[in-house]
Design a protein around this motif. Sequence first.
Motif, PDB file in Angstrom:
ATOM      1  N   LYS A   1       0.806  -1.216   0.000  1.00 60.67           N
ATOM      2  CA  LYS A   1       0.000   0.000   0.000  1.00 60.67           C
ATOM      3  C   LYS A   1       0.843   1.272   0.000  1.00 60.67           C
ATOM      4  CE  LYS A   1      -4.023  -2.072   2.237  1.00 60.67           C
ATOM      5  NZ  LYS A   1      -4.927  -2.056   3.409  1.00 60.67           N
ATOM      6  N   GLN A   2       2.099   1.172   0.436  1.00 59.96           N
ATOM      7  CA  GLN A   2       2.943   2.359   0.539  1.00 59.96           C
ATOM      8  C   GLN A   2       3.253   2.968  -0.823  1.00 59.96           C
ATOM      9  OE1 GLN A   2       3.740   3.936   3.228  1.00 59.96           O
ATOM     10  NE2 GLN A   2       5.026   5.475   2.238  1.00 59.96           N
ATOM     11  N   HIS A   3       3.410   2.125  -1.846  1.00 56.50           N
ATOM     12  CA  HIS A   3       3.740   2.594  -3.188  1.00 56.50           C
ATOM     13  C   HIS A   3       2.447   2.671  -4.001  1.00 56.50           C
ATOM     14  CE1 HIS A   3       7.270   0.515  -1.509  1.00 56.50           C
ATOM     15  NE2 HIS A   3       7.963   1.489  -2.087  1.00 56.50           N
ATOM     16  N   ARG A   4       1.923   3.863  -4.163  1.00 57.85           N
ATOM     17  CA  ARG A   4       0.570   4.041  -4.708  1.00 57.85           C
ATOM     18  C   ARG A   4       0.428   3.511  -6.134  1.00 57.85           C
ATOM     19  NH1 ARG A   4      -1.261  10.063  -2.518  1.00 57.85           N
ATOM     20  NH2 ARG A   4      -1.126   9.561  -0.279  1.00 57.85           N
ATOM     21  N   THR A   5       1.377   3.852  -7.002  1.00 53.62           N
ATOM     22  CA  THR A   5       1.281   3.400  -8.393  1.00 53.62           C
ATOM     23  C   THR A   5       1.373   1.886  -8.471  1.00 53.62           C
ATOM     24  OG1 THR A   5       2.357   5.449  -9.110  1.00 53.62           O
ATOM     25  CG2 THR A   5       2.244   3.658 -10.702  1.00 53.62           C
ATOM     26  N   THR A   6       2.323   1.318  -7.750  1.00 54.36           N
ATOM     27  CA  THR A   6       2.483  -0.130  -7.725  1.00 54.36           C
ATOM     28  C   THR A   6       1.238  -0.794  -7.152  1.00 54.36           C
ATOM     29  OG1 THR A   6       4.856   0.174  -7.360  1.00 54.36           O
ATOM     30  CG2 THR A   6       3.959  -2.012  -6.943  1.00 54.36           C
ATOM     31  N   PHE A   7       0.688  -0.191  -6.103  1.00 58.19           N
ATOM     32  CA  PHE A   7      -0.510  -0.733  -5.457  1.00 58.19           C
ATOM     33  C   PHE A   7      -1.697  -0.739  -6.429  1.00 58.19           C
ATOM     34  CE2 PHE A   7      -4.356  -0.002  -2.770  1.00 58.19           C
ATOM     35  CZ  PHE A   7      -4.384  -1.253  -2.180  1.00 58.19           C
ATOM     36  N   ALA A   8      -1.838   0.332  -7.207  1.00 57.59           N
ATOM     37  CA  ALA A   8      -2.939   0.417  -8.179  1.00 57.59           C
ATOM     38  C   ALA A   8      -2.810  -0.681  -9.231  1.00 57.59           C
ATOM     39  CB  ALA A   8      -2.937   1.790  -8.845  1.00 57.59           C
ATOM     40  N   VAL A   9      -1.587  -0.903  -9.731  1.00 59.23           N
ATOM     41  CA  VAL A   9      -1.350  -1.965 -10.720  1.00 59.23           C
ATOM     42  C   VAL A   9      -1.615  -3.324 -10.089  1.00 59.23           C
ATOM     43  CG1 VAL A   9       0.395  -3.074 -12.162  1.00 59.23           C
ATOM     44  CG2 VAL A   9       0.312  -0.581 -12.010  1.00 59.23           C
ATOM     45  N   TYR A  10      -1.153  -3.500  -8.859  1.00 59.91           N
ATOM     46  CA  TYR A  10      -1.339  -4.766  -8.135  1.00 59.91           C
ATOM     47  C   TYR A  10      -2.828  -5.089  -7.979  1.00 59.91           C
ATOM     48  CZ  TYR A  10      -1.508  -7.916  -4.096  1.00 59.91           C
ATOM     49  OH  TYR A  10      -1.783  -8.954  -3.245  1.00 59.91           O
ATOM     50  N   VAL A  11      -3.610  -4.098  -7.545  1.00 59.54           N
ATOM     51  CA  VAL A  11      -5.054  -4.311  -7.336  1.00 59.54           C
ATOM     52  C   VAL A  11      -5.757  -4.632  -8.654  1.00 59.54           C
ATOM     53  CG1 VAL A  11      -7.211  -3.176  -6.674  1.00 59.54           C
ATOM     54  CG2 VAL A  11      -5.174  -2.880  -5.262  1.00 59.54           C
ATOM     55  N   LEU A  12      -5.408  -3.898  -9.712  1.00 61.52           N
ATOM     56  CA  LEU A  12      -6.035  -4.112 -11.020  1.00 61.52           C
ATOM     57  C   LEU A  12      -5.735  -5.514 -11.547  1.00 61.52           C
ATOM     58  CD1 LEU A  12      -7.657  -2.837 -13.342  1.00 61.52           C
ATOM     59  CD2 LEU A  12      -5.488  -2.075 -14.329  1.00 61.52           C
ATOM     60  N   LEU A  13      -4.474  -5.915 -11.507  1.00 62.69           N
ATOM     61  CA  LEU A  13      -4.095  -7.241 -12.005  1.00 62.69           C
ATOM     62  C   LEU A  13      -4.705  -8.342 -11.147  1.00 62.69           C
ATOM     63  CD1 LEU A  13      -0.319  -6.718 -12.937  1.00 62.69           C
ATOM     64  CD2 LEU A  13      -2.305  -6.664 -14.441  1.00 62.69           C
ATOM     65  N   ARG A  14      -4.726  -8.118  -9.852  1.00 65.96           N
ATOM     66  CA  ARG A  14      -5.317  -9.100  -8.938  1.00 65.96           C
ATOM     67  C   ARG A  14      -6.811  -9.284  -9.237  1.00 65.96           C
ATOM     68  NH1 ARG A  14      -3.688 -11.166  -3.966  1.00 65.96           N
ATOM     69  NH2 ARG A  14      -5.387 -11.793  -2.577  1.00 65.96           N
ATOM     70  N   PHE A  15      -7.501  -8.179  -9.550  1.00 65.84           N
ATOM     71  CA  PHE A  15      -8.920  -8.256  -9.906  1.00 65.84           C
ATOM     72  C   PHE A  15      -9.118  -9.131 -11.144  1.00 65.84           C
ATOM     73  CE2 PHE A  15     -12.238  -6.577 -12.721  1.00 65.84           C
ATOM     74  CZ  PHE A  15     -13.372  -6.787 -11.942  1.00 65.84           C
ATOM     75  N   PHE A  16      -8.305  -8.914 -12.185  1.00 62.07           N
ATOM     76  CA  PHE A  16      -8.417  -9.701 -13.417  1.00 62.07           C
ATOM     77  C   PHE A  16      -8.146 -11.187 -13.146  1.00 62.07           C
ATOM     78  CE2 PHE A  16      -7.449  -5.645 -15.837  1.00 62.07           C
ATOM     79  CZ  PHE A  16      -8.729  -5.534 -16.334  1.00 62.07           C
ATOM     80  N   VAL A  17      -7.137 -11.464 -12.324  1.00 61.29           N
ATOM     81  CA  VAL A  17      -6.777 -12.859 -12.035  1.00 61.29           C
ATOM     82  C   VAL A  17      -7.902 -13.558 -11.283  1.00 61.29           C
ATOM     83  CG1 VAL A  17      -5.179 -14.364 -10.798  1.00 61.29           C
ATOM     84  CG2 VAL A  17      -4.303 -12.394 -12.048  1.00 61.29           C
ATOM     85  N   ILE A  18      -8.479 -12.881 -10.297  1.00 58.71           N
ATOM     86  CA  ILE A  18      -9.574 -13.472  -9.526  1.00 58.71           C
ATOM     87  C   ILE A  18     -10.785 -13.719 -10.429  1.00 58.71           C
ATOM     88  CG2 ILE A  18     -11.226 -13.048  -7.663  1.00 58.71           C
ATOM     89  CD1 ILE A  18      -9.002 -11.592  -6.173  1.00 58.71           C
ATOM     90  N   ALA A  19     -11.062 -12.771 -11.335  1.00 59.66           N
ATOM     91  CA  ALA A  19     -12.164 -12.953 -12.283  1.00 59.66           C
ATOM     92  C   ALA A  19     -11.909 -14.170 -13.171  1.00 59.66           C
ATOM     93  CB  ALA A  19     -12.327 -11.690 -13.131  1.00 59.66           C
ATOM     94  N   MET A  20     -10.682 -14.321 -13.650  1.00 57.60           N
ATOM     95  CA  MET A  20     -10.324 -15.482 -14.480  1.00 57.60           C
ATOM     96  C   MET A  20     -10.454 -16.775 -13.684  1.00 57.60           C
ATOM     97  SD  MET A  20      -9.222 -14.493 -17.631  1.00 57.60           S
ATOM     98  CE  MET A  20      -7.945 -15.573 -18.211  1.00 57.60           C
ATOM     99  N   MET A  21     -10.095 -16.723 -12.410  1.00 60.36           N
ATOM    100  CA  MET A  21     -10.169 -17.922 -11.564  1.00 60.36           C
ATOM    101  C   MET A  21     -11.621 -18.348 -11.345  1.00 60.36           C
ATOM    102  SD  MET A  21      -8.307 -18.626  -7.911  1.00 60.36           S
ATOM    103  CE  MET A  21      -9.163 -17.294  -7.061  1.00 60.36           C
ATOM    104  N   ILE A  22     -12.509 -17.371 -11.150  1.00 61.88           N
ATOM    105  CA  ILE A  22     -13.930 -17.678 -10.973  1.00 61.88           C
ATOM    106  C   ILE A  22     -14.499 -18.324 -12.238  1.00 61.88           C
ATOM    107  CG2 ILE A  22     -16.219 -16.665 -10.642  1.00 61.88           C
ATOM    108  CD1 ILE A  22     -14.880 -14.563  -8.853  1.00 61.88           C
ATOM    109  N   LEU A  23     -14.134 -17.762 -13.403  1.00 58.29           N
ATOM    110  CA  LEU A  23     -14.593 -18.342 -14.674  1.00 58.29           C
ATOM    111  C   LEU A  23     -14.062 -19.762 -14.855  1.00 58.29           C
ATOM    112  CD1 LEU A  23     -14.184 -15.295 -17.110  1.00 58.29           C
ATOM    113  CD2 LEU A  23     -16.330 -16.319 -16.305  1.00 58.29           C
TER     114      LEU A  23
END
Length: 282
Positions: A17-39
């Motif tokens: 969470k300390q690195h805002r840009t990295t955190f934003a990329v991390y959250v976005l990619l994590r969202f896509f991965v979780i969506a793919m996992m559910i499918l």
Amino acid sequence: MKKRMRITWAAIKMEIKQHRTTFAVYVLLRFFVIAMMILALLNRNYEHVFLCVLTLFLFIVPSFIQVRFKIELPSLLEIIILLFIFSAEILGEISSFYILFPMWDTILHTINGFLAAAIGFSLVDIMNKDERIQFHLSPLFMAIVAFSFSMTIGVVWEIYEFAADTFAGLDMQKDTIVHHITTVTLDATKSNIPITVDGIKDVVVNGKSLGLGGYLDIGLIDTMYDLIVNLIGAVTFSIFGFFYVKYRGKNTFINRFIPRRKNKKEDYLREAEMLLEEKSEE
């Protein structure tokens, strides 16, 4: 043991969470991965589920390294690592980018060569700056170590691909269609004379034409291409790294790819430990 794990996990969350840009990329990619996992779960494709779980785990590794080894990864380097993991596992394997885009594997191996050289270089650079270590390497030798480290990682990965293909029946070392071969196996005199066969248009297996339009190379060409582009990435970073050390502090571009030791303000492990102790006292 449980307390140590809680402290480490809390520190990892703070690190992310300390690195805002990295955190934003991390959250976005994590969202896509979780969506793919559910499918994948809905389609009962458990191999893809495993790849998604593996990807989620790999996303945490950079932050874990930063916390446990007190090494600060530049934001750009960390973002590239996250994108590399996503591109290799999710886009490459699950979305079949390796098949849809023939250059996808080549691009990733080139980036891998560059990143591995950066990691190898930073390990030596950190030791060079450590007053407890009695030897210091020259810029040229550091560049050679970075190059050698990157190529070693590349070779180990190719061995892993070969093992996966051999023992797990996968096809990580992708095949290549060629139209001529040169081999001593066809030398009737058994004199080690290479015989060239040109104009190969088809391959027949068990009397059945495969309709490939050429001869099927089983991974050798793919492996050599991977190692060659890995070499290109390794050489590129090694050159940058050489000038980075030779003219210390003047190359702001390469600074974005070289990890360094954390200072006290960046030690989230200590901060997480203090916070958990305060909560337990309450």
